[in-house]
Design a protein around this motif. Structure first.
Motif, PDB file in Angstrom:
ATOM      1  N   LYS A  97      35.322  45.372  41.738  1.00 49.63           N
ATOM      2  CA  LYS A  97      36.129  46.564  41.990  1.00 49.63           C
ATOM      3  C   LYS A  97      37.611  46.291  41.766  1.00 49.63           C
ATOM      4  N   GLY A  98      38.045  45.112  42.138  1.00 43.95           N
ATOM      5  CA  GLY A  98      39.459  44.780  41.994  1.00 43.95           C
ATOM      6  C   GLY A  98      39.908  44.651  40.552  1.00 43.95           C
ATOM      7  N   HIS A  99      39.042  44.115  39.712  1.00 42.24           N
ATOM      8  CA  HIS A  99      39.433  43.843  38.330  1.00 42.24           C
ATOM      9  C   HIS A  99      39.004  44.933  37.350  1.00 42.24           C
ATOM     10  N   TYR A 100      38.123  45.828  37.783  1.00 42.01           N
ATOM     11  CA  TYR A 100      37.629  46.851  36.856  1.00 42.01           C
ATOM     12  C   TYR A 100      37.875  48.265  37.360  1.00 42.01           C
ATOM     13  N   GLY A 101      38.743  48.431  38.346  1.00 41.04           N
ATOM     14  CA  GLY A 101      39.154  49.777  38.727  1.00 41.04           C
ATOM     15  C   GLY A 101      38.233  50.492  39.675  1.00 41.04           C
ATOM     16  N   ASP A 102      37.791  49.804  40.744  1.00 37.48           N
ATOM     17  CA  ASP A 102      36.959  50.417  41.772  1.00 37.48           C
ATOM     18  C   ASP A 102      35.750  51.129  41.148  1.00 37.48           C
ATOM     19  N   TYR A 128      17.286  45.574  48.889  1.00 40.40           N
ATOM     20  CA  TYR A 128      18.565  44.972  48.518  1.00 40.40           C
ATOM     21  C   TYR A 128      19.463  45.968  47.792  1.00 40.40           C
ATOM     22  N   VAL A 129      18.879  46.885  47.061  1.00 45.09           N
ATOM     23  CA  VAL A 129      19.677  47.911  46.395  1.00 45.09           C
ATOM     24  C   VAL A 129      20.417  48.752  47.432  1.00 45.09           C
ATOM     25  N   GLN A 130      19.737  49.136  48.494  1.00 44.58           N
ATOM     26  CA  GLN A 130      20.383  49.922  49.541  1.00 44.58           C
ATOM     27  C   GLN A 130      21.497  49.136  50.230  1.00 44.58           C
ATOM     28  N   ARG A 131      21.251  47.870  50.451  1.00 40.13           N
ATOM     29  CA  ARG A 131      22.304  47.036  51.055  1.00 40.13           C
ATOM     30  C   ARG A 131      23.508  46.925  50.124  1.00 40.13           C
ATOM     31  N   PHE A 132      23.223  46.783  48.829  1.00 45.92           N
ATOM     32  CA  PHE A 132      24.311  46.719  47.851  1.00 45.92           C
ATOM     33  C   PHE A 132      25.132  48.006  47.873  1.00 45.92           C
ATOM     34  N   LEU A 133      24.454  49.152  47.852  1.00 45.75           N
ATOM     35  CA  LEU A 133      25.172  50.424  47.830  1.00 45.75           C
ATOM     36  C   LEU A 133      26.016  50.608  49.085  1.00 45.75           C
ATOM     37  N   GLY A 134      25.492  50.158  50.229  1.00 43.31           N
ATOM     38  CA  GLY A 134      26.273  50.239  51.457  1.00 43.31           C
ATOM     39  C   GLY A 134      27.533  49.397  51.384  1.00 43.31           C
ATOM     40  N   LEU A 135      27.415  48.188  50.821  1.00 40.86           N
ATOM     41  CA  LEU A 135      28.584  47.329  50.683  1.00 40.86           C
ATOM     42  C   LEU A 135      29.562  47.898  49.651  1.00 40.86           C
ATOM     43  N   TRP A 136      29.021  48.455  48.565  1.00 42.98           N
ATOM     44  CA  TRP A 136      29.907  49.014  47.542  1.00 42.98           C
ATOM     45  C   TRP A 136      30.800  50.112  48.134  1.00 42.98           C
ATOM     46  N   MET A 137      30.262  50.881  49.051  1.00 45.83           N
ATOM     47  CA  MET A 137      31.028  51.978  49.647  1.00 45.83           C
ATOM     48  C   MET A 137      32.105  51.479  50.608  1.00 45.83           C
ATOM     49  N   THR A 138      31.953  50.272  51.130  1.00 48.63           N
ATOM     50  CA  THR A 138      32.856  49.832  52.191  1.00 48.63           C
ATOM     51  C   THR A 138      33.755  48.654  51.808  1.00 48.63           C
ATOM     52  N   VAL A 139      33.334  47.820  50.858  1.00 49.76           N
ATOM     53  CA  VAL A 139      34.129  46.639  50.504  1.00 49.76           C
ATOM     54  C   VAL A 139      35.271  47.056  49.581  1.00 49.76           C
ATOM     55  N   PRO A 140      36.513  46.743  49.927  1.00 48.18           N
ATOM     56  CA  PRO A 140      37.631  47.129  49.058  1.00 48.18           C
ATOM     57  C   PRO A 140      37.732  46.202  47.849  1.00 48.18           C
ATOM     58  N   GLY A 141      38.263  46.742  46.754  1.00 54.14           N
ATOM     59  CA  GLY A 141      38.549  45.911  45.603  1.00 54.14           C
ATOM     60  C   GLY A 141      39.664  44.932  45.923  1.00 54.14           C
ATOM     61  N   MET A 143      42.159  41.791  43.970  1.00 52.48           N
ATOM     62  CA  MET A 143      42.547  40.979  42.829  1.00 52.48           C
ATOM     63  C   MET A 143      42.593  39.514  43.272  1.00 52.48           C
ATOM     64  N   TYR A 144      41.845  38.672  42.586  1.00 51.60           N
ATOM     65  CA  TYR A 144      41.786  37.253  42.930  1.00 51.60           C
ATOM     66  C   TYR A 144      42.573  36.431  41.915  1.00 51.60           C
ATOM     67  N   ARG A 145      43.087  35.294  42.374  1.00 52.29           N
ATOM     68  CA  ARG A 145      43.708  34.349  41.459  1.00 52.29           C
ATOM     69  C   ARG A 145      42.613  33.589  40.718  1.00 52.29           C
ATOM     70  N   VAL A 146      43.020  32.635  39.876  1.00 57.45           N
ATOM     71  CA  VAL A 146      42.044  31.962  39.026  1.00 57.45           C
ATOM     72  C   VAL A 146      41.229  30.918  39.783  1.00 57.45           C
ATOM     73  N   ARG A 147      41.549  30.673  41.034  1.00 62.04           N
ATOM     74  CA  ARG A 147      40.718  29.802  41.866  1.00 62.04           C
ATOM     75  C   ARG A 147      40.223  30.611  43.055  1.00 62.04           C
ATOM     76  N   LEU A 148      38.908  30.625  43.211  1.00 58.34           N
ATOM     77  CA  LEU A 148      38.278  31.427  44.256  1.00 58.34           C
ATOM     78  C   LEU A 148      37.210  30.575  44.927  1.00 58.34           C
ATOM     79  N   SER A 149      37.120  30.655  46.249  1.00 52.37           N
ATOM     80  CA  SER A 149      36.057  29.939  46.949  1.00 52.37           C
ATOM     81  C   SER A 149      35.433  30.845  48.000  1.00 52.37           C
ATOM     82  N   TYR A 150      34.137  30.603  48.266  1.00 54.40           N
ATOM     83  CA  TYR A 150      33.434  31.402  49.262  1.00 54.40           C
ATOM     84  C   TYR A 150      32.223  30.596  49.743  1.00 54.40           C
ATOM     85  N   PRO A 151      31.779  30.838  50.975  1.00 46.88           N
ATOM     86  CA  PRO A 151      30.654  30.062  51.515  1.00 46.88           C
ATOM     87  C   PRO A 151      29.313  30.561  50.997  1.00 46.88           C
ATOM     88  N   VAL A 152      28.382  29.625  50.837  1.00 52.35           N
ATOM     89  CA  VAL A 152      27.006  29.936  50.463  1.00 52.35           C
ATOM     90  C   VAL A 152      26.078  29.174  51.402  1.00 52.35           C
TER      91      VAL A 152
END
Length: 215
Positions: A97-102, A128-141, A143-152
């Protein structure tokens, strides 16, 4: 005292990687590592990450959408293993969303390839599709820098939940290729990776010889 003749420093033709060079760079890494496109399609993967995912990419997931993180996250075979599914997918949604215009990211007229990739996700498991759609509606876009980290947190069938910090960085200048390194963060994960790394099986380093828009 004689003067030493100056030597010009050696320089690489390019500091960046082609897809084949990026694949070679990660092939022997002791931790899970892959190379993705900017749309999270797996373009190269070392044996350790394939064993962690319990997949052989030379025989399975034979298209870019099928190998895309977005599609994998709506496929129970993989999605059921990602313990922190909502957290990980929120990062991906924020990037898109951040890089492609929400919501423009889903418009076939403006982003035809990305829209097709998301549609492939929407053809996945309804839960999982329903969970994705719920997140799409609520997670804001975002813009990230060229280094990104997140837990898995990934549940392996033999070793149980394994914990990583996934770290990404650009492989080429555009960038359309990204290194993704899953760094183990606890002793149980380190021990499991030692076994996965030394496994004797037919899994070989993988890279896709044709990936649109990559060198």
């Amino acid at each position: 005292m004689p003067r030493m003749a100056g030597r010009r420093p050696l320089r690489l033709a390019s500091e960046w990687f082609t897809l084949e060079e990026a694949a070679a760079e990660i092939a022997a890494s002791p931790h899970p590592s892959c190379v993705t496109t900017e749309l999270f399609e797996v373009a190269a993967a070392n044996p350790v990450i394939q064993r962690l995912w319990e997949v052989n990419l030379h025989r399975e997931l034979n298209g870019p959408f099928e190998r895309g993180f977005l599609s994998m996250l709506s496929t129970p075979r993989f999605a059921d293993r990602l313990v922190n599914w909502d957290e990980a997918l929120s990062v991906a949604i924020g990037v898109v969303k951040g890089h492609y215009g929400d919501d423009a990211a889903l418009d076939p007229a403006r982003q035809p390839y990305l829209s097709a990739a998301v549609q492939h996700l929407l053809n996945g498991d309804p839960h999982y599709v329903q969970r994705f759609l719920g997140l799409w509606m609520t997670v804001p876009g975002r813009m990230y820098r060229v280094r990104l980290s997140y837990p898995v947190v990934w549940r392996h069938s033999q070793f149980g939940p394994l914990k990583f910090l996934a770290v990404t960085g650009p492989a080429n200048q555009q960038p359309s290729l990204w290194f993704n390194d899953w760094i183990p963060v606890d002793p149980n994960t380190v021990a499991a990776l030692a076994e996965l790394g030394s496994a004797r099986d037919e899994v070989e380093p993988f890279f896709a010889r044709t990936v649109a828009g990559t060198p």
